[in-house]
Design a protein around this motif. Sequence first.
Motif, PDB file in Angstrom:
ATOM      1  N   ALA A  37       0.824  -1.182  -0.199  1.00 57.72           N
ATOM      2  CA  ALA A  37       0.136   0.053  -0.078  1.00 57.72           C
ATOM      3  C   ALA A  37       0.951   1.111   0.059  1.00 57.72           C
ATOM      4  CB  ALA A  37      -0.888   0.084   1.014  1.00 57.72           C
ATOM      5  N   ASP A 122     -10.165   8.796  -3.820  1.00 55.22           N
ATOM      6  CA  ASP A 122     -11.001   7.407  -3.546  1.00 55.22           C
ATOM      7  C   ASP A 122     -10.352   6.511  -4.405  1.00 55.22           C
ATOM      8  OD1 ASP A 122     -12.480   8.992  -1.668  1.00 55.22           O
ATOM      9  OD2 ASP A 122     -14.277   9.228  -3.009  1.00 55.22           O
ATOM     10  N   ARG A 125      -7.266   5.112  -2.925  1.00 56.22           N
ATOM     11  CA  ARG A 125      -7.809   4.293  -1.813  1.00 56.22           C
ATOM     12  C   ARG A 125      -7.940   2.998  -2.378  1.00 56.22           C
ATOM     13  NH1 ARG A 125     -11.051   7.727   0.535  1.00 56.22           N
ATOM     14  NH2 ARG A 125      -9.367   9.112   1.689  1.00 56.22           N
ATOM     15  N   ALA A 126      -9.008   2.864  -3.455  1.00 54.89           N
ATOM     16  CA  ALA A 126      -9.445   1.619  -3.890  1.00 54.89           C
ATOM     17  C   ALA A 126      -8.333   0.940  -4.603  1.00 54.89           C
ATOM     18  CB  ALA A 126     -10.671   1.814  -4.778  1.00 54.89           C
ATOM     19  N   GLU A 127      -7.371   1.525  -4.981  1.00 54.62           N
ATOM     20  CA  GLU A 127      -6.356   0.665  -5.650  1.00 54.62           C
ATOM     21  C   GLU A 127      -5.441  -0.007  -4.670  1.00 54.62           C
ATOM     22  OE1 GLU A 127      -2.546   1.793  -8.195  1.00 54.62           O
ATOM     23  OE2 GLU A 127      -4.289   2.532  -9.260  1.00 54.62           O
ATOM     24  N   ASN A 128      -5.206   0.709  -3.621  1.00 53.00           N
ATOM     25  CA  ASN A 128      -4.591   0.410  -2.350  1.00 53.00           C
ATOM     26  C   ASN A 128      -5.265  -0.971  -1.809  1.00 53.00           C
ATOM     27  OD1 ASN A 128      -2.269   1.815  -2.564  1.00 53.00           O
ATOM     28  ND2 ASN A 128      -2.903   3.361  -0.981  1.00 53.00           N
ATOM     29  N   ASP A 129      -6.741  -0.569  -1.468  1.00 53.98           N
ATOM     30  CA  ASP A 129      -7.433  -1.741  -1.059  1.00 53.98           C
ATOM     31  C   ASP A 129      -7.496  -2.968  -1.826  1.00 53.98           C
ATOM     32  OD1 ASP A 129      -8.061  -0.157   1.068  1.00 53.98           O
ATOM     33  OD2 ASP A 129     -10.018   0.316   0.359  1.00 53.98           O
ATOM     34  N   TYR A 130      -7.368  -3.015  -3.081  1.00 57.91           N
ATOM     35  CA  TYR A 130      -7.287  -4.094  -4.059  1.00 57.91           C
ATOM     36  C   TYR A 130      -6.021  -4.637  -3.857  1.00 57.91           C
ATOM     37  CZ  TYR A 130      -6.776  -6.676  -8.267  1.00 57.91           C
ATOM     38  OH  TYR A 130      -6.592  -7.866  -8.986  1.00 57.91           O
ATOM     39  N   ILE A 132      -4.051  -4.972  -1.248  1.00 59.82           N
ATOM     40  CA  ILE A 132      -3.902  -5.311   0.118  1.00 59.82           C
ATOM     41  C   ILE A 132      -4.627  -6.607  -0.049  1.00 59.82           C
ATOM     42  CG2 ILE A 132      -4.471  -5.152   2.572  1.00 59.82           C
ATOM     43  CD1 ILE A 132      -3.702  -2.085   2.110  1.00 59.82           C
ATOM     44  N   ASN A 133      -5.938  -6.609  -0.678  1.00 54.89           N
ATOM     45  CA  ASN A 133      -6.618  -7.889  -0.588  1.00 54.89           C
ATOM     46  C   ASN A 133      -6.218  -8.960  -1.258  1.00 54.89           C
ATOM     47  OD1 ASN A 133      -8.605  -6.483   0.898  1.00 54.89           O
ATOM     48  ND2 ASN A 133      -9.801  -5.906  -0.813  1.00 54.89           N
ATOM     49  N   SER A 136      -3.424 -10.429   0.639  1.00 53.58           N
ATOM     50  CA  SER A 136      -3.943 -11.265   1.766  1.00 53.58           C
ATOM     51  C   SER A 136      -4.536 -12.518   1.206  1.00 53.58           C
ATOM     52  CB  SER A 136      -5.107 -10.400   2.287  1.00 53.58           C
ATOM     53  OG  SER A 136      -4.708  -9.426   2.902  1.00 53.58           O
TER      54      SER A 136
END
Length: 166
Positions: A37, A122, A125-130, A132-133, A136
């Motif tokens: 991230a 936004d 942030r969504a790209e970072n979430d993707y 990280i997911n 994971s």
Amino acid sequence: MKKYNDRKTVIKKLLNITDREFSDEELIGQLTDTSLAENNGEKEKVSFGQRAADAVARFAGSWAFIFSFIGVMVVWMAVNVILATNAFDAYPFILLNLVLSCIAAVQAPLIMMSQNRQEAKDRKRAENDYKINLKSELVIDELYKKIEQIEKNQKEILKKLDGKTE
């Protein structure tokens, strides 16, 4: 196919594309130790225009703006009705209409600029979430495979132990 390519790209990023072979433990360690991230908390350089757009959008979307705007309009109309023949903007309030149109013409693009900045934040942030997911998911897949291997080894050990006791 796209999901496979995304996974492949992320794995390459995570492993820094080294030629070295990793054991399962090293691979999981490398995956968990690699930061994916980007820091959204760091201060970005914001121009005066961007700060102004954010401030206008913040104020224009508040109850304070609505009540103050209604107050100014009521005072404008009351003063012009009371002054009657000496009014600077007589009854159809043409000047007030012009002022309102000018405010809307300036305010709308400023609010759009602020919304575009928020949309960019936004999206990041969504790209970072993707990322990280996805990381994971890869780590969980590896852990699941390890657990399956451990379970398989335990079953083999139990079979051998049962065979020795008989």
